[in-house]
Structures are given as structure tokens and as C-alpha cells.
Design a protein around this motif. Structure first.
Motif, PDB file in Angstrom:
ATOM      1  N   ARG A  26       0.806  -1.230   0.000  1.00 28.50           N
ATOM      2  CA  ARG A  26       0.000   0.000   0.000  1.00 28.50           C
ATOM      3  C   ARG A  26       0.831   1.269   0.000  1.00 28.50           C
ATOM      4  O   ARG A  26       0.433   2.270  -0.571  1.00 28.50           O
ATOM      5  CB  ARG A  26      -0.913   0.022   1.223  1.00 28.50           C
ATOM      6  N   ARG A  27       1.938   1.249   0.685  1.00 29.77           N
ATOM      7  CA  ARG A  27       2.708   2.491   0.819  1.00 29.77           C
ATOM      8  C   ARG A  27       3.412   2.865  -0.473  1.00 29.77           C
ATOM      9  O   ARG A  27       3.382   4.012  -0.902  1.00 29.77           O
ATOM     10  CB  ARG A  27       3.729   2.367   1.931  1.00 29.77           C
ATOM     11  N   MET A  29       3.285   0.800  -3.378  1.00 25.12           N
ATOM     12  CA  MET A  29       2.673   0.049  -4.475  1.00 25.12           C
ATOM     13  C   MET A  29       3.725  -0.770  -5.243  1.00 25.12           C
ATOM     14  O   MET A  29       4.231  -1.732  -4.716  1.00 25.12           O
ATOM     15  CB  MET A  29       1.832   0.967  -5.346  1.00 25.12           C
ATOM     16  N   ASN A  64       3.515   3.491  -9.233  1.00 26.56           N
ATOM     17  CA  ASN A  64       2.416   2.632  -9.647  1.00 26.56           C
ATOM     18  C   ASN A  64       2.026   2.961 -11.072  1.00 26.56           C
ATOM     19  O   ASN A  64       1.852   4.117 -11.419  1.00 26.56           O
ATOM     20  CB  ASN A  64       1.200   2.779  -8.734  1.00 26.56           C
TER      21      ASN A  64
ATOM     22  N   ARG B  10      -1.232  11.307  -8.509  1.00 25.32           N
ATOM     23  CA  ARG B  10      -0.833  10.842  -9.845  1.00 25.32           C
ATOM     24  C   ARG B  10      -1.443  11.700 -10.949  1.00 25.32           C
ATOM     25  O   ARG B  10      -1.295  11.387 -12.116  1.00 25.32           O
ATOM     26  CB  ARG B  10      -1.263   9.392 -10.040  1.00 25.32           C
ATOM     27  N   PHE B 109       1.783   7.553   0.561  1.00 24.88           N
ATOM     28  CA  PHE B 109       2.444   7.534   1.859  1.00 24.88           C
ATOM     29  C   PHE B 109       3.652   8.477   1.872  1.00 24.88           C
ATOM     30  O   PHE B 109       4.305   8.686   0.864  1.00 24.88           O
ATOM     31  CB  PHE B 109       2.913   6.113   2.165  1.00 24.88           C
ATOM     32  N   PHE B 121      -3.454   8.528   2.241  1.00 25.77           N
ATOM     33  CA  PHE B 121      -2.687   8.768   3.461  1.00 25.77           C
ATOM     34  C   PHE B 121      -2.741  10.275   3.716  1.00 25.77           C
ATOM     35  O   PHE B 121      -2.449  11.053   2.805  1.00 25.77           O
ATOM     36  CB  PHE B 121      -1.216   8.385   3.276  1.00 25.77           C
TER      37      PHE B 121
END
Lengths: 255, 164
Positions: A26-27, A29, A64, B10, B109, B121
Motif C-alpha cells: 500500500r505504501r 505500491m 504505480n 498521480r 504515503f 494517506f
């Protein structure tokens, strides 16, 4: 001294790109997958341990993308790392490249591979399996992956050789137009699969059973056209059609 | 009009193009981001990924005419990179009256950031900016795609406080 990554190392990096999502988290990816993939190239470019560590550390940040399109970014990141190693640009260069391209290329990859090429081959496999049997499934998988790997290798090469000009190469492929055609073709194949089912249903359970199944399919289509959600509608239409046809077949058989 | 302001690290990617744009029947996308506005690579890449019928403009946060977008007939999705970018857009004239709906899509994150939804996050600083925006009338929620259930600011605060 101009820094170049040897060809064998590039092949190794490409191989490692196939495992991009193996350490998805999650952090970051795909960050671990990216760092793992590019590591052999960094080892070739930075013989000095301190610089190599610094280079690897910068590739551990968030990443990602679409897993196939990501190969282009790995290639382009090596293009930029060669420039960093030669002192032509700062270490920030490869990072800006990754950050800028990951979103847009993910969108291109989602649109082309996930919503067009893969569904097309899925539909082709269904029709093939109905008409020719299991070998058609294997053939569809083989052809799909041949196309996907060829594109993935081509994207990796284009990123490595062309750097920022990669975007022009991808634009040249006209993927959205090809995707539209594949989607239309996939829809037509689904229609063929539906027709084969109905004809076999008619042969096995009599014309009324096929008519009921067709009515269920038409009802499902009408619901979708009015904005119903895809999966619940598909399940309800399938169960209603199969259930009605089975029931009718049962009555037909017992009478 | 501006049906949605999206906050996404993104910027433009598949979630927005494949889900939010059709769901909200968006006609145009305005990317309000200083870094993207300064990068020809970013502009080429973003132009590449959208269909021809969906115009995308990329401007510096302070140079966007938010009132003009809000009063126009086209449905414009405004996209900013992070909560700081959102606050900068607010400072440049994006008020709650022009665009009440704010969606936190993907915030990655970083040090001091805590997970509040699977893709978001937030930091203490983000929360204090968001609190200020909510007090002005912005309706703040977090979710990646429209079919997920939204997480409101109160729940975001609760999860942050309980957070790891």
C-alpha cells in the motif's frame, strides 16, 4: 567516460520487469518491484557502492503504473540513469520522468490492455472453446501473451532508446483507436457466443427453451442500456435464462 | 460548472478517465498544477492518454479562472496534485460556492502520513487545511472511484486519530 548499460543487463532488467507487482504494497505500491527490476542496471552504472546505494534508494519511492506500460518507464529510467552516471543530469531526472509518466501511461494501459485487448481475447477464447474445444483456449492465451510480450519488449526498448521521446512513439501506435476496434470486435464475438449457446439450447431443449433464454438475454440488455449495474444484471439475466430453459426442458422431457 | 475537484498525487490516470469522467458526464479536465504546467513531457503524456473528445488543459494553480469555469456551460473536472495544491487553488479563487464537492482520490504515503482509506494517506497539516475548507462549506470525501462508498471528513479524522 560515457556510461552504458550492457545489453545482457538490459535483458535481465526486462525479465525482472515481469515481476513488478510481486511485492505490491500500500505504501509504495510497485516501488519494490521497480527497484528490483532496475537494480542490475544501477550496478552496471555505479561501480562505487555509495553511489549505487543512493541510486537504488531513489527508486524505492512510490511507483504505480499499468504493469505492461511500466516496462517503458523502467527503460526510460535507465536512459536517464545513464545520463546521471555520465554527469549530464541530476539524480532528480529519472524521478521526474517516473512521476510524470506513471499516471498517463497507466491510463493508456488500462484503456488498451484491460478494457480492450484482454476482453477481446477472452471473448475469442469463449467462441473458440464453444466451436473447437479446449485447444482454442490455449491458443487464445498463447496469442494474447505473444502480443502483450512483443508490445512490452517494444515499449521497454523505446523507453531506453528514446527517453522523453517515448511519448511520441506511444502516440504513434494510436492505441485508443485500436482499442475501439478491439472492443467492437469483442462485443461481436460475445454476440456470436450467445448465438451458439441459443442454437445449441434450441437443439437440446426445443425452440421454446431457446426463446426463453433469448428473452432473458434481451431483458438483461435492456436493463444495461437503461443504466443498470453490469455484474448483478449479468448474473440475474443468466440465472433467469438458464433456469427458465431448464424448467421448460424438464417439463418437456417429463410430459 | 465544476461538478468535482479531485485531489490525486498521480494527476490524470485511469481511475479518473474510466470512472469519474463517464459517471459525472465530464466535458473537460482542468489540471491545476505548477509542476505539470512547467513540463512539456507532462503535457505530452497527458494529451496522449485522453480521448480526442475530452479536452485537457494544464495551467498553473494561480492562473486558472475558477469563476469562469464554474459559470460556463461545460462540466469541468478540476484536478490538483495534493491538499496543498487544493489550498492554493482556494487562495486563487476556487470557493465552495463555485465547486462544493472535493474528492480525495490518491494521496501516497510519506513521513507523518497515516492511512485513512485504502488509497489515501493524510498528514496533520492536510487535516488542518481540510478542516478549514470544510468550515467554508466544501464537502470533502475520500474514495478512489465512484462505486466505492465515500468516507467523509469526520470519519477521516477519526481514522487518523486512531491511526497507525
Amino acid at each position: 567516460m560515457s556510461a552504458r548499460v550492457p545489453r545482457a543487463t538490459l535483458v535481465r532488467v526486462f525479465w525482472r520487469c515481469l515481476f513488478l507487482q510481486a511485492a505490491w504494497n500500500r505504501r509504495g505500491m510497485q516501488n519494490l518491484g521497480f527497484a528490483f527490476a532496475i537494480d542490475p542496471a544501477l550496478r552496471a552504472l555505479y561501480p562505487e557502492p555509495a553511489r549505487r546505494e543512493e541510486a537504488l534508494a531513489r527508486h524505492l519511492g512510490f511507483f504505480n503504473c499499468h504493469p505492461y506500460m511500466a516496462a517503458a518507464i523502467v527503460g526510460g529510467a535507465i536512459h536517464h540513469e545513464e545520463r546521471v552516471a555520465a554527469g549530464l543530469e541530476p539524480g532528480q531526472g529519472p524521478l521526474a520522468y517516473k512521476a510524470t509518466l506513471q499516471g498517463p501511461l497507466a491510463a493508456v494501459g488500462d484503456g488498451f490492455f484491460w478494457t480492450a485487448l484482454r476482453p477481446f481475447f477472452g471473448a475469442l477464447a469463449v467462441v473458440g472453446a464453444l466451436l473447437l474445444g479446449v485447444p482454442a483456449l490455449v491458443a487464445a492465451l498463447v496469442v494474447y501473451n505473444a502480443i502483450h510480450l512483443a508490445l512490452r519488449i517494444g515499449l521497454f526498448r523505446a523507453g531506453y532508446l528514446r527517453g522523453d521521446a517515448l511519448v511520441g512513439t506511444i502516440a504513434h501506435l494510436n492505441l485508443p483507436v485500436v482499442a475501439d476496434r478491439l472492443r467492437a470486435g469483442g462485443a461481436a464475438l460475445c454476440g456470436v457466443a450467445g448465438a451458439v449457446f441459443l442454437m445449441r439450447g434450441a437443439a437440446a431443449g426445443g425452440p421454446p427453451a431457446a426463446a426463453l433464454a433469448a428473452a432473458a438475454a434481451a431483458g438483461g440488455y435492456a436493463a444495461l442500456a437503461r443504466g443498470a449495474r453490469l455484474l448483478p444484471t449479468a448474473y440475474v439475466a443468466t440465472l433467469a435464462g438458464v433456469g427458465a430453459a431448464l424448467l421448460l426442458g424438464h417439463l418437456h422431457g417429463s410430459s | 460548472m465544476i461538478p468535482l475537484v479531485r485531489v490525486d498525487n498521480r494527476l490524470l490516470h485511469g481511475q479518473i478517465l474510466e470512472t469519474w469522467v463517464p459517471r459525472l458526464r465530464i466535458d473537460q479536465v482542468m489540471v491545476a498544477d505548477d509542476e505539470a504546467a512547467a513540463s512539456s513531457l507532462a503535457q505530452a503524456a497527458m494529451t496522449l492518454c485522453v480521448p480526442p473528445e475530452l479536452p485537457v488543459r494544464i495551467r498553473r494553480v494561480a492562473e486558472v479562472d475558477y469563476a469562469g469555469l464554474a459559470s460556463g456551460g461545460a462540466k469541468v473536472l478540476v484536478l490538483v496534485r495534493d491538499v496543498a495544491g487544493l489550498a492554493a487553488a482556494r487562495a486563487a479563487g476556487l470557493t465552495a460556492a463555485l465547486a462544493p464537492k472535493v474528492n480525495l482520490g490518491n494521496l501516497h504515503f510519506g513521513p507523518g502520513r497515516r492511512l485513512v482509506t485504502p488509497s489515501v494517506f493524510v498528514s496533520e497539516e492536510d487535516l488542518s487545511l481540510l478542516r478549514g475548507l470544510a468550515a467554508e462549506g466544501f464537502d470533502v470525501e475520500a474514495r478512489a472511484i465512484p462505486s466505492e462508498s465515500p468516507t467523509g471528513l469526520a470519519e477521516i479524522e477519526r481514522r487518523y486519530a486512531a491511526g497507525h
